[in-house]
Design a protein around this motif. Structure first.
Motif, PDB file in Angstrom:
ATOM      1  N   PHE A 123       0.865  -1.169   0.000  1.00 23.43           N
ATOM      2  CA  PHE A 123       0.000   0.000   0.000  1.00 23.43           C
ATOM      3  C   PHE A 123       0.903   1.220   0.000  1.00 23.43           C
ATOM      4  O   PHE A 123       1.666   1.433   0.939  1.00 23.43           O
ATOM      5  CB  PHE A 123      -0.907  -0.002   1.232  1.00 23.43           C
ATOM      6  CG  PHE A 123      -1.812   1.195   1.333  1.00 23.43           C
ATOM      7  CD1 PHE A 123      -2.782   1.439   0.360  1.00 23.43           C
ATOM      8  CD2 PHE A 123      -1.702   2.079   2.393  1.00 23.43           C
ATOM      9  CE1 PHE A 123      -3.622   2.541   0.456  1.00 23.43           C
ATOM     10  CE2 PHE A 123      -2.543   3.176   2.502  1.00 23.43           C
ATOM     11  CZ  PHE A 123      -3.504   3.404   1.528  1.00 23.43           C
ATOM     12  N   ALA A 124       0.880   1.988  -1.090  1.00 24.74           N
ATOM     13  CA  ALA A 124       1.750   3.153  -1.259  1.00 24.74           C
ATOM     14  C   ALA A 124       0.884   4.384  -1.459  1.00 24.74           C
ATOM     15  O   ALA A 124       0.634   4.797  -2.598  1.00 24.74           O
ATOM     16  CB  ALA A 124       2.692   2.947  -2.442  1.00 24.74           C
ATOM     17  N   PRO A 125       0.404   4.977  -0.379  1.00 24.88           N
ATOM     18  CA  PRO A 125      -0.577   6.059  -0.517  1.00 24.88           C
ATOM     19  C   PRO A 125      -0.074   7.279  -1.265  1.00 24.88           C
ATOM     20  O   PRO A 125      -0.859   7.995  -1.878  1.00 24.88           O
ATOM     21  CB  PRO A 125      -0.909   6.406   0.942  1.00 24.88           C
ATOM     22  CG  PRO A 125       0.240   5.897   1.740  1.00 24.88           C
ATOM     23  CD  PRO A 125       0.725   4.690   1.032  1.00 24.88           C
ATOM     24  N   GLU A 126       1.235   7.499  -1.254  1.00 21.68           N
ATOM     25  CA  GLU A 126       1.779   8.672  -1.952  1.00 21.68           C
ATOM     26  C   GLU A 126       2.324   8.345  -3.330  1.00 21.68           C
ATOM     27  O   GLU A 126       2.563   9.244  -4.129  1.00 21.68           O
ATOM     28  CB  GLU A 126       2.873   9.319  -1.102  1.00 21.68           C
ATOM     29  CG  GLU A 126       2.359   9.933   0.200  1.00 21.68           C
ATOM     30  CD  GLU A 126       3.444  10.667   0.950  1.00 21.68           C
ATOM     31  OE1 GLU A 126       4.615  10.608   0.527  1.00 21.68           O
ATOM     32  OE2 GLU A 126       3.118  11.307   1.973  1.00 21.68           O
ATOM     33  N   HIS A 127       2.553   7.058  -3.626  1.00 19.43           N
ATOM     34  CA  HIS A 127       3.169   6.672  -4.902  1.00 19.43           C
ATOM     35  C   HIS A 127       2.520   5.401  -5.454  1.00 19.43           C
ATOM     36  O   HIS A 127       3.210   4.424  -5.758  1.00 19.43           O
ATOM     37  CB  HIS A 127       4.677   6.446  -4.726  1.00 19.43           C
ATOM     38  CG  HIS A 127       5.407   7.603  -4.158  1.00 19.43           C
ATOM     39  ND1 HIS A 127       5.797   8.692  -4.919  1.00 19.43           N
ATOM     40  CD2 HIS A 127       5.804   7.864  -2.898  1.00 19.43           C
ATOM     41  CE1 HIS A 127       6.416   9.563  -4.144  1.00 19.43           C
ATOM     42  NE2 HIS A 127       6.434   9.102  -2.917  1.00 19.43           N
ATOM     43  N   PRO A 128       1.213   5.361  -5.632  1.00 22.37           N
ATOM     44  CA  PRO A 128       0.569   4.115  -6.076  1.00 22.37           C
ATOM     45  C   PRO A 128       1.015   3.649  -7.443  1.00 22.37           C
ATOM     46  O   PRO A 128       1.024   2.453  -7.724  1.00 22.37           O
ATOM     47  CB  PRO A 128      -0.931   4.480  -6.062  1.00 22.37           C
ATOM     48  CG  PRO A 128      -0.957   5.980  -6.186  1.00 22.37           C
ATOM     49  CD  PRO A 128       0.251   6.464  -5.464  1.00 22.37           C
ATOM     50  N   ALA A 129       1.406   4.563  -8.324  1.00 24.92           N
ATOM     51  CA  ALA A 129       1.776   4.164  -9.689  1.00 24.92           C
ATOM     52  C   ALA A 129       3.081   3.384  -9.732  1.00 24.92           C
ATOM     53  O   ALA A 129       3.376   2.719 -10.731  1.00 24.92           O
ATOM     54  CB  ALA A 129       1.878   5.405 -10.582  1.00 24.92           C
ATOM     55  N   LEU A 130       3.882   3.473  -8.682  1.00 22.01           N
ATOM     56  CA  LEU A 130       5.178   2.802  -8.688  1.00 22.01           C
ATOM     57  C   LEU A 130       5.097   1.346  -8.260  1.00 22.01           C
ATOM     58  O   LEU A 130       6.098   0.641  -8.259  1.00 22.01           O
ATOM     59  CB  LEU A 130       6.148   3.545  -7.754  1.00 22.01           C
ATOM     60  CG  LEU A 130       6.447   5.011  -8.103  1.00 22.01           C
ATOM     61  CD1 LEU A 130       7.375   5.622  -7.064  1.00 22.01           C
ATOM     62  CD2 LEU A 130       7.068   5.110  -9.490  1.00 22.01           C
TER      63      LEU A 130
END
Length: 508
Positions: A123-130
């Motif tokens: 879960f990457a709330p600031e960088h979901p596209a990565l």
């Protein structure tokens, strides 16, 4: 209809939310989030993690890591802080040992996960596209309220080093933290006007003190960047820091950078130190720089929930209680018992039983030699030798593994260090054992003025028996520190064993 009562470590934050909803909960650099904003964000993130029983937080100190820890607790999960700077193989081991089922990650954490080739969901709330689409955790429906948990449930898992090179996982329950923070609430007067430093990495248990003491009082918690140490009094003044917590090594660093001038830290009300032996001379300098601050030495291994003993510094009496110039570790927390193992009279290895004690490492194989069954109770063997003082407090004598044999002499490294620190021109000293040509020798690394070996040996002989005089003295500009800003004794020992070119002088 009454709202259900929420139980768990995260209720500390809810207390702060009730006391100061618009107050600053976290500040990182120039970015600040209020209690209300952190609460809303943590509920949203927790909704995405609702089905994850064990949540890793793989992020550098920043909003992702701080909110991530709270979000994991809000979701009712066990939280596992993980530093992206650790070697990838170590991260891979930690994920597997703790049984991490989902990871909250910042950009560096995402890169680490990719290199680790883990199948754990991210879960990457600031960088979901990565994030790999197949592993990406999307935002879900925000939780309406934090989940309640049982006291016996594990709040977080921290790792300590293992003798085999494989990290040992220490689970700490919500019940253990409840006991711990209740004791701290009774002891301290923290309030909404306080501003806490946050110096420790989140995988270091003292970070839990920073966060949940501060949040429990509705205070602001400020991350301290490495560059702040260059002008720490200025940082304190600009931020209005009132509560400071660090390892004792920070004192030497601030002194070296010119920050320990008398009266230079007037905003401090409380100063806490833990993680390694605290020297009386260092406290005296710190107290002079922070004259309005109460200074305490906190002691405790990770297995006993952050800290388990405390000594409040008194300029009138603490020095007289010190052993080898080291501040006592103090009195054991209420509700706990201790015994001194394999000692004589009032000295021995400190073993502790009570509600702050972990039930054991996640891998039971790691328990061997660390826990003792006696009188129907489980005791943790700290590996620390202590002395019971006339006051009832405990004085720290050193690690059991710091007692070495040198040509028939039983040598305590702490005593050697204390003696060398007393030599004219020496600021600080660290003693290690090294094997050369099959024989164990004492090597001392020291800071201060570069001195002739002959002169250092002469002064040392005035303080130590002949067999305890170091074989080598090595000058260094400063001691290497590990990621927790403690003196990296293991690295110094490796340097000594390898006869590295740090400037070696042999005694004569």
């Amino acid at each position: 209809m009454n709202e259900p009562i929420v139980r768990g470590l995260h209720t500390r934050f809810l207390r702060g939310l009730a006391a100061a909803p618009d107050g600053v909960a976290i500040r990182v650099g120039a970015e600040m989030l209020s209690y209300a904003a952190v609460h809303e964000r943590a509920l949203a993130w927790a909704g995405a993690l609702a089905d994850a029983p064990v949540v890793g937080v793989l992020a550098d100190k920043g909003m992702v890591s701080y909110v991530g820890v709270l979000a994991g607790l809000y979701a009712g999960a066990t939280v596992v802080p993980l530093p992206p700077s650790f070697p990838v193989e170590r991260i891979r081991q930690m994920l597997a040992i703790a049984g991490v089922s989902a990871v909250i990650a910042d950009e560096n954490g995402i890169a680490t996960m990719a290199e680790a080739d883990s199948r754990v969901r991210v879960f990457a709330p600031e960088h979901p596209a990565l994030v790999d689409p197949g592993l990406r955790i999307p935002f879900g429906t925000a939780l309406a309220r934090p989940r309640s948990v049982d006291a016996a449930a594990t709040a977080y898992v921290l790792f300590t080093s293992g003798s085999t090179g494989r990290p040992k996982a220490v689970p700490i329950t919500h019940g253990s933290t409840e006991h711990y923070f209740r004791i701290l609430d009774e002891r301290y007067d923290f309030g909404t006007d306080d501003v806490f430093s946050q110096t420790f990495d989140l995988n270091f248990d003292c970070a839990m003190f920073d966060l949940f003491c501060g949040w429990g009082a509705g205070a602001a918690v400020h991350a301290v960047p490495a560059q702040a140490y260059r002008k720490l009094p200025q940082f304190f003044a600009e931020r209005g820091i009132t509560v400071w917590f660090a390892t004792p090594s920070a004192i030497a660093l601030v002194r070296r950078l010119g920050g320990l001038t008398p009266g230079s830290m007037p905003t401090l009300r409380w100063s806490f130190f833990a993680g390694e032996a605290l020297r009386c001379a260092d406290v005296e300098d710190w107290q002079a720089a922070a004259p309005r601050s109460t200074v305490e030495n906190l002691y405790g291994p990770t297995e006993l929930t952050v800290t388990i003993a405390v000594h409040r510094w008194s300029p009138d009496s603490s020095g007289a209680l010190a052993v080898n110039g080291v501040v006592p570790i103090g009195a054991i927390h209420d509700g706990h018992d201790y015994l001194l193992l394999d000692g004589e009279d009032d000295e021995g290895e400190l073993c502790i039983a009570g509600p702050q004690l972990t039930s054991g490492y996640l891998d039971p194989a790691d328990n061997s030699g660390r826990f003792l069954e006696r009188s129907g109770r489980t005791w943790y063997r700290t590996g620390d030798r202590v002395r019971r003082l006339a006051t009832g407090e405990l004085a720290y004598l050193g690690r059991l593994d710091s007692q070495i044999q040198v040509q028939g002499w039983r040598v305590e490294l702490g005593e050697v260090e204390h003696a060398v620190r007393g030599c004219a021109g020496v600021a600080d000293a660290v003693a290690v054992a090294a094997t050369h040509n099959g024989a164990t020798e004492l090597v001392v690394f020291y800071t201060g003025a570069r001195l002739a070996t002959v002169e250092l040996a002469r002064q040392a002989r005035q303080r130590l028996p002949h067999g305890m005089v170091p074989k080598e003295f090595r000058y260094v500009d400063e001691f290497p520190l590990n990621t927790n800003r403690k003196v990296d004794r293991a690295r110094l020992a490796r340097v000594a064993a390898g006869n590295s070119a740090l400037g070696v002088g042999r005694t004569v």
